[in-house]
Motif scaffolding. Structure first.
Motif, PDB file in Angstrom:
ATOM      1  N   ASP A  73       0.834  -1.208   0.000  1.00 21.29           N
ATOM      2  CA  ASP A  73       0.000   0.000   0.000  1.00 21.29           C
ATOM      3  C   ASP A  73       0.865   1.254   0.000  1.00 21.29           C
ATOM      4  O   ASP A  73       0.557   2.236  -0.691  1.00 21.29           O
ATOM      5  CB  ASP A  73      -0.917  -0.007   1.227  1.00 21.29           C
ATOM      6  N   TRP A  74       1.939   1.238   0.784  1.00 13.41           N
ATOM      7  CA  TRP A  74       2.857   2.373   0.797  1.00 13.41           C
ATOM      8  C   TRP A  74       3.536   2.540  -0.561  1.00 13.41           C
ATOM      9  O   TRP A  74       3.746   3.661  -1.031  1.00 13.41           O
ATOM     10  CB  TRP A  74       3.916   2.177   1.880  1.00 13.41           C
ATOM     11  N   GLN A 115       4.611   3.740  21.110  1.00  8.67           N
ATOM     12  CA  GLN A 115       3.685   4.871  21.283  1.00  8.67           C
ATOM     13  C   GLN A 115       3.783   5.869  20.120  1.00  8.67           C
ATOM     14  O   GLN A 115       3.620   7.072  20.304  1.00  8.67           O
ATOM     15  CB  GLN A 115       3.946   5.582  22.618  1.00  8.67           C
ATOM     16  N   ILE A 116       4.084   5.353  18.937  1.00 11.20           N
ATOM     17  CA  ILE A 116       4.016   6.166  17.714  1.00 11.20           C
ATOM     18  C   ILE A 116       2.748   5.747  16.986  1.00 11.20           C
ATOM     19  O   ILE A 116       2.589   4.571  16.633  1.00 11.20           O
ATOM     20  CB  ILE A 116       5.253   5.945  16.824  1.00 11.20           C
ATOM     21  N   HIS A 117       1.835   6.692  16.797  1.00 13.75           N
ATOM     22  CA  HIS A 117       0.527   6.356  16.255  1.00 13.75           C
ATOM     23  C   HIS A 117       0.302   7.060  14.916  1.00 13.75           C
ATOM     24  O   HIS A 117       0.831   8.146  14.663  1.00 13.75           O
ATOM     25  CB  HIS A 117      -0.571   6.779  17.242  1.00 13.75           C
ATOM     26  N   ALA A 118      -0.467   6.419  14.068  1.00 19.25           N
ATOM     27  CA  ALA A 118      -0.810   6.996  12.774  1.00 19.25           C
ATOM     28  C   ALA A 118      -1.698   8.217  12.967  1.00 19.25           C
ATOM     29  O   ALA A 118      -2.590   8.240  13.815  1.00 19.25           O
ATOM     30  CB  ALA A 118      -1.517   5.961  11.916  1.00 19.25           C
ATOM     31  N   ILE A 139       1.353  10.919   9.008  1.00 17.58           N
ATOM     32  CA  ILE A 139       2.225   9.946   9.681  1.00 17.58           C
ATOM     33  C   ILE A 139       1.603   8.562   9.484  1.00 17.58           C
ATOM     34  O   ILE A 139       0.525   8.270  10.020  1.00 17.58           O
ATOM     35  CB  ILE A 139       2.401  10.240  11.185  1.00 17.58           C
ATOM     36  N   HIS A 140       2.266   7.747   8.684  1.00 19.13           N
ATOM     37  CA  HIS A 140       1.806   6.386   8.413  1.00 19.13           C
ATOM     38  C   HIS A 140       2.692   5.427   9.211  1.00 19.13           C
ATOM     39  O   HIS A 140       3.910   5.604   9.260  1.00 19.13           O
ATOM     40  CB  HIS A 140       1.905   6.077   6.922  1.00 19.13           C
ATOM     41  N   VAL A 141       2.094   4.419   9.809  1.00 15.99           N
ATOM     42  CA  VAL A 141       2.840   3.529  10.698  1.00 15.99           C
ATOM     43  C   VAL A 141       2.569   2.071  10.327  1.00 15.99           C
ATOM     44  O   VAL A 141       1.409   1.665  10.158  1.00 15.99           O
ATOM     45  CB  VAL A 141       2.461   3.759  12.179  1.00 15.99           C
TER      46      VAL A 141
END
Length: 606
Positions: free
Chosen positions: A454-455, A550-553, A557-559
């Motif tokens: 998808d990316w 604790q890094i969220h979309a 910002i895509h994660v």
């Protein structure tokens, strides 16, 4: 890089030559050709297309013969054009035919001299000067003419030469570029790689620098650089043809990405304890070294940069990592207690071999190579070796070759730490458990492929990208950027994330995707600040994050979450996602994934 296949036989050897070139196609090339001795004449076919087109041309022209040479060329001197393709002829009518890997550094001097003698040059290559020089020196004995010619040549070369006046003779020379003899039944072969003659013979003689060889159907004569007849050992080599079954995969690169659990597992197979003998019988001398010098190029250089973090953390030994192509051209400070480590997939990388020899000439005799080919020049040149088991890698952009190198280098870090009494038994067992579980961990990362695809659809519309990493993941950011530019042709750069504000932040806009490697380690909070620096300036972030970071979309910002944090071995897992991103971006852009433009698999010239 370039490929050579030559044969002298009692049968038509054209099918053997073409099959050999097809096996070498994965190395990369921009033209190909062959020459045959036929009825006392030399005839040739050349093409700037693929070997399949050359084969069609050969069939149309009904070329056949018992003596021949063939070549795939990666352009150095002269553009990719038929007139620059090998083999090169000399004489009117053609008497001498030559194929050549390497670079003749004094070709301009030779060219001037030969033009004064009346020779006309049709190509822009250095190789044509070799053909005319041999013709000029020829007095009825081709081997003698080659010996005299080699005394004039400066540079690196592997040569295969034939003459219309000696239809049962094939001669060759090696200096700084690989060349092997294949010994057959009433036939003999020359090739740049044993793989080229796999299935034809498994009896291989590896030539050394300075060797010249004289072959007929039933004789093999080798002369060393001192001019003395010499016997070289015959090895039974089970080389496997590169034309492997793709199975369910679209490209070899994708297949090789998914072969990594097997490749890393094979590389680590049978290792139950951290002992020096993993690197060879003489490895007990590792306790005599007090620093490490790593020499490598390209992807292997990034493996070396990663190893620096591991060795310094575990063994507490200083490590210098040098780009091999630069190392021997500067003043350096040698230390005889240095372990010189070379890293090369093929074991024939010209720059790395030259750097290794330079280091040895400075008195650094403790040498070790991490290599995928047990019979390569690098292995023969080094005191110690660790042979990875990646298997043949056909895609030009390395994947399983890189991760198996990393696995081997982590073992080296452990061995060095243990030799210095800096690895206790509990830590050794913990790290070995991690290593043994590594293939399964890689398989769980490969399951992320649909999310990465998808990316890739978004990346395919970009022309620039930035890759960020910190600590031991910084070299992985460099490797991720290299993979993307190699096969998708998107300009990409890797940076330590902490360096953003020292320049690269000026490039950040909504048009510049920023790929960030975010493991759950001691640098995570620093990295989060770097992420915010990009986000605050409108940059679009693509974050590969470990669980519990604790890094969220959110907007821009895509994660993608990694299955687990893998401690010191985390760089190996994170590189898998970057390989998938590069591969699927290239597929979306429609590039030639396995054979990217201008690149070759094995770089055997400086």
């Amino acid at each position: 890089m370039c490929g050579i296949v030559g044969a002298v036989s009692q049968r038509n050897i054209v099918p053997v030559l073409l099959a050999g070139l097809q096996r070498l196609e994965y190395r990369g090339y921009d033209s190909c050709g062959l020459a045959i001795g036929s009825g006392g004449d030399l005839v040739r076919a050349r093409s700037t297309q693929r070997v399949a087109e050359l084969a069609a041309q050969v069939e149309r022209d009904h070329l056949a013969g018992t003596l021949g040479i063939s070549h795939t060329r990666w352009a150095t001197h002269g553009v990719p054009a038929t007139r620059n393709a090998h083999p090169h002829f000399s004489g009117q009518p053609p008497r001498i035919a030559v194929v050549h890997n390497g670079i003749i550094e004094n070709y301009e001097i030779l060219r001037t001299e030969l033009m004064a003698e009346g020779y006309e040059f049709e190509s822009q290559t250095d190789t044509e000067a070799v053909a005319h020089l041999i013709d000029h020196l020829y007095q009825g004995d081709l081997f003698e003419a080659l010996q005299q010619a080699c005394q004039r040549l400066v540079g690196a070369y592997a040569l295969a030469v034939m003459c219309s006046e000696e239809p049962d003779r094939l001669v060759g020379a090696r200096n700084g570029s690989p060349l092997v003899i294949g010994v057959g039944d009433n036939e003999n072969f020359l090739a740049s790689d044993a793989l080229a003659i796999a299935g034809t013979t498994d009896q291989i003689i590896y030539l050394e620098d300075g060797d010249l060889v004289d072959l007929s159907t039933d004789t093999v004569l080798i002369v060393d650089k001192a001019g003395q007849d010499i016997d070289r050992a015959v090895h039974t080599v089970q080389a496997h043809a590169a034309a492997a079954d793709l199975g369910p995969y679209r490209h070899y690169m994708q297949k090789e990405i998914f072969e990594q659990p097997r490749a890393v597992g094979d590389t680590l197979q049978g290792i139950t304890a951290v002992v020096p003998e993993l690197f060879g019988a003489a490895a007990q001398h590792l306790n005599e070294v007090d620093q490490v010098l790593i020499l490598a190029c390209g992807t292997s250089f990034y493996a070396g940069l990663t190893a620096k973090y591991w060795i310094e953390a575990l063994a507490k030994m200083p490590v210098a990592v040098e780009i091999a192509s630069e190392y021997r051209y500067r003043e350096s400070v040698p230390n005889p207690r240095t372990l010189v480590v070379t890293i090369s997939q093929s074991g024939e990388t010209a720059d790395t071999l030259a750097a290794l020899k330079h280091a040895k000439s400075l008195g650094m005799e403790h040498t070790l190579t991490v290599c995928n080919v047990a019979t390569s020049a690098m292995v023969r040149e080094c005191e110690l070796a660790f042979i990875t088991r990646a298997g043949v890698e056909i895609g030009v952009a390395s994947t399983k070759g890189f991760t198996t190198q990393l696995a081997a280098l982590f073992l080296l870090a452990m061995v060095l730490a243990k030799s210095k009494a800096r690895l206790d038994q509990e830590q050794e067992h913990q790290l070995l458990r991690k290593l043994r579980r590594l293939p399964k961990a890689i398989a769980t990362v490969l399951a992320l492929e649909p999310q990465v695809m998808d990316w890739a659809d978004k990346f395919a519309r970009k022309e620039n990208a930035l890759f960020l990493g910190r600590g031991m993941h910084y070299p992985i950011a460099l490797e991720g950027a290299l993979k993307l530019k190699e096969i998708s042709y998107i300009h990409a750069e890797g940076y330590p994330a902490g360096e953003l504000k020292h320049g690269p932040l000026a490039l950040v806009t909504e048009a510049m995707p920023v790929v960030t490697i975010a493991p759950k380690d001691e640098l995570l909070e620093k990295l989060k600040s770097n992420i915010q620096e990009v986000h605050a300036r409108g940059g679009e972030l693509y974050v590969f994050a470990d669980a519990n970071t604790q890094i969220h979309a959110e907007d821009n910002i895509h994660v993608i979450r990694m299955p687990e944090h893998y401690g010191m071995l985390s760089p190996i897992l994170h590189t898998i996602t970057l390989q998938l991103l590069a591969y699927h971006t290239a597929v979306a852009r429609g590039t030639d994934v396995d054979k990217p433009r201008n690149l070759a698999k094995s770089v055997t010239v400086e």
